[in-house]
Scaffold this motif. Structure first.
Motif, PDB file in Angstrom:
ATOM      1  N   TYR A  41       0.857  -1.183   0.000  1.00 37.34           N
ATOM      2  CA  TYR A  41       0.000   0.000   0.000  1.00 37.34           C
ATOM      3  C   TYR A  41       0.898   1.239   0.000  1.00 37.34           C
ATOM      4  CZ  TYR A  41      -2.717   3.824   2.044  1.00 37.34           C
ATOM      5  OH  TYR A  41      -3.287   5.050   2.287  1.00 37.34           O
ATOM      6  N   GLN A  67      -2.714   1.985  -6.201  1.00 37.74           N
ATOM      7  CA  GLN A  67      -2.210   2.427  -4.893  1.00 37.74           C
ATOM      8  C   GLN A  67      -2.335   1.339  -3.829  1.00 37.74           C
ATOM      9  OE1 GLN A  67      -4.431   5.691  -3.190  1.00 37.74           O
ATOM     10  NE2 GLN A  67      -2.870   6.164  -1.657  1.00 37.74           N
ATOM     11  N   ILE A  68      -3.382   0.555  -3.919  1.00 37.24           N
ATOM     12  CA  ILE A  68      -3.687  -0.473  -2.909  1.00 37.24           C
ATOM     13  C   ILE A  68      -3.636  -1.848  -3.563  1.00 37.24           C
ATOM     14  CG2 ILE A  68      -5.433  -1.304  -1.273  1.00 37.24           C
ATOM     15  CD1 ILE A  68      -6.531   1.560  -1.206  1.00 37.24           C
TER      16      ILE A  68
END
Length: 687
Positions: A41, A67-68
């Motif tokens: 993350y 992003q995650i």
């Protein structure tokens, strides 16, 4: 079964900044927590260095690929703000991370973004529309990335895109005049900051009104027009009488100004006449110092065409008072004098670190002209990957050229000092910056002629900038035209064969030189063609020899080098294609993992062309001593490499097995083998 736990923090995170994009790469955590479902993350924070406060980046930042839930160990952030401090926190997580009461385990990276061009203009509104004109207004770009210096408006009649006009304006409004009635016109707008132009906006179409509609509208204006004409006639009579009385300024020809203007049109400006009224904030230029400027084609003016070189200098370079400059130390020597580092403090502006080139005492007028010629060229460029000119000192001695300061100096020296210290992605980032700068020059119709790692400067953020414009010349508008030199020295090892043979230089010959720069970067500053003489280099290249792949070079990069070294110049890629290709490699790091097996190619070539040891070194020990690797002589002998013929078969894997673990030592040995291979058959081994 043992309990699982959250993973430890990722390790050895590194960053590569490219304008307003940041590429992050890291090594997986040492402890995965006993689980295989590790992902990553990225937390992004925008920091104020003065207040010491960091805020979340916000939704405008894009993460590639995401992003995650990242599975790979790299990510790129784009659409960041220019000249901004960011902190990125990279956290490894697994299926039990949310259940842990402990503190987050992450590695952080601090970066500062560079200059960047503004984002596109998105909101354009039409104003007053007449039969021959259209007025427009627009809003500043969402991300100006600095102070907007001006806007460039491109417009053309629909379906006639090849014939267009450019208007420049410092305001967010313009009126395009001289249009055809009842015709559709296409408008595109882009903004410019100190970092250069952004991309053009999408197309906006507006139509002028028909003549019949304009005529009916004009009928209602007849009474007003009649009165205006009457008043105009009276005023004109008064003005003519005033002029004939000789009360106006004398244009230096001994007659009243009105008559003088007829006899000497070139003097009309001195008498206070002006051309048709035009907003001073709006510029619609087609001529410059006698040079026709084709809108959108090129903006570079060759200072060598000026009768007075001082005019070119003062037109393109800002004059700086010597008192604003503090010279601190000498950092090198140039062709015309010393190169120093120092500080520049202009009134009302913050102090800047700068580099200062000085003109040595006792110079000739030609030396002064040549010295300042570089400033006249450099002052016309405005791009984050071109060295920025701050100004010149010409009204006092010593004469100086002042540029931005690049902390890490020349690229070749920097790479030699940091041999093996960068990741492939960082090297590709450097190459991308150089290619972007060269694309900018190429788009201006400009040929560098001396592109080499020694003429690239690098700053503390590893941003590379093209410099040294002493050999540069302008291209004609014809894309096939080439500048022909009148002799003089040519950097043979970096120069395309057609430029050596026929003294002709084009952007395609710059692309050849760029391929050599790629080789220099990937080999950490190795000298192209090693100790071969210039004549041997010319002959070898002409017969088809190309530099072998540097050690541990990704196959994609070496293929791009070979493409740049195509003998037929029209077969070489353009700089915009090179930038696009490098961007794809940066976005897909896995494409850089396939390496060229250079050592096996060396062995195959040696088998074809004879023994490596013939005429080179009498023994393995002599060879290793010559390249200052004598410490490995005993190891080589003990493992059966007792002759130069046996050494010819050594691969990189063999060196590692023998205990040669230092990257610098591996490179030195493998490069020596390649150098000796080049010298076989007088250095001409076709690939």
């Amino acid at each position: 079964m043992a309990c699982t736990r959250p993973p430890s923090a990722p390790r050895n995170a590194i960053s590569n900044v490219n304008e307003t994009s940041v590429f992050l790469e890291w090594i997986p955590p040492a402890d995965t927590g006993g689980r295989k479902d590790v992902s990553y993350y990225i937390a992004c924070k925008k920091c104020n260095s003065h207040a010491g406060v960091c805020d979340e980046c916000g939704g405008h930042v894009r993460y590639l690929p995401r992003q995650i839930g990242l599975k790979n160990t790299s990510v790129m952030m784009v659409d960041l703000l220019a000249h901004t401090n960011y902190t990125f926190e990279i956290e490894a997580v697994n299926g039990v991370s949310d259940l842990s009461p402990g503190a987050r385990q992450y590695v952080s990276v601090n970066v500062t973004t560079n200059q960047a061009a503004p984002s596109p203009v998105t909101n354009v509104k039409k104003g007053k529309i007449a039969k021959n004109s259209i007025s427009l207004s627009w809003q500043e770009p969402d991300r100006p990335n600095g102070i907007i210096l001006e806007y460039e408006i491109k417009y053309f009649e629909k379906d006639q895109e090849t014939s267009y006009t450019i208007i420049k304006s410092k305001e967010t409004t313009i009126t395009a005049e001289g249009l055809k009635p009842a015709s559709v016109y296409v408008f595109q707008i882009r903004a410019r900051t100190a970092a250069g132009y952004g991309v053009f906006s999408r197309r906006f179409e507006f139509e002028t009104i028909p003549v019949s509609v304009a005529a009916s509208s004009d009928q209602s204006q007849i009474p007003i027009i009649a009165v205006s004409v009457t008043v105009g006639v009276i005023l004109l009579a008064v003005v003519i009488g005033f002029l004939l009385s000789g009360s106006c300024c004398e244009c230096g020809c001994g007659r009243a100004s009105s008559l003088c203007a007829v006899a000497h049109p070139s003097l009309i400006w001195r008498c206070g006449y002006s051309k048709a009224k035009q907003d001073p904030e709006e510029e619609k230029m087609h001529f410059h110092n006698g040079h026709i400027k084709l809108p959108g084609v090129r903006t570079y003016i060759d200072p060598h065409t000026y009768e007075d070189p001082n005019q070119a200098v003062h037109e393109f370079a800002k004059e700086i008072e010597a008192s604003c400059i503090t010279i601190e130390r000498v950092i090198g020597a140039g062709e015309f004098g010393e190169v120093c580092s120092g500080r520049l403090k202009l009134p009302g502006k913050r102090e800047l670190p700068v580099a200062i080139k000085t003109l040595k005492v006792g110079y000739t007028e030609k030396q002064r002209r040549d010295f300042l010629g570089e400033a006249s060229i450099m002052g016309q460029f405005d791009h984050p990957n071109i060295i920025h000119l701050e100004g010149v000192v010409t009204k006092s001695k010593p004469v100086m050229i002042v540029t931005e300061y690049m902390e890490n100096g020349s690229l070749d020296t920097f790479l030699k000092k940091n041999d093996g210290q960068f990741t492939v992605i960082q090297l590709v980032g450097m190459l991308r910056g150089i290619a972007a700068g060269m694309k900018y020059l190429s788009d201006m119709g400009y040929v560098h002629r001396d592109l080499a790692a020694r003429n690239i400067l690098i700053n503390s953020n590893l941003v590379c900038k093209v410099s040294d414009f002493g050999l540069s010349r302008v291209l004609e508008d014809d894309p096939e035209a080439a500048y022909t030199t009148r002799g003089g020295k040519i950097p043979i090892r970096w120069t395309a064969p057609e430029a050596i043979a026929f003294r002709k230089f084009t952007s395609a010959s710059d692309v050849w030189s760029y391929g050599i720069v790629m080789w220099e970067v990937v080999s950490y500053g190795e000298r192209p063609y090693w100790e071969m003489t210039n004549q041997d280099v010319i002959k070898a290249v002409e017969e088809g020899y190309r530099l072998p792949s540097p050690m541990d070079c990704p196959a994609a990069l070496y293929q791009l080098m070979l493409d740049c070294w195509q003998k037929e110049r029209n077969s070489r890629p353009k700089f915009d294609e090179i930038v696009s290709m490098l961007d794809k490699l940066i976005r897909n790091p896995s494409s850089l993992k396939t390496l060229v097996n250079a050592s096996s190619r060396v062995s195959n070539l040696l088998a074809e062309h004879g023994s490596l040891g013939s005429g080179a070194y009498r023994s393995v020990g002599e060879w290793l001593e010559a390249i200052k690797m004598g410490r490995y002589t005993e190891i080589f002998m003990e493992n059966g490499y007792s002759s130069m013929d046996a050494v010819a078969q050594v691969t990189l894997e063999d060196l590692r097995r023998l205990g040669v673990t230092l990257v610098g030592h591996q490179k030195k040995i493998m490069n020596s083998l390649q150098e000796m291979k080049v010298q076989l058959v007088n250095g001409m081994v076709p690939l």
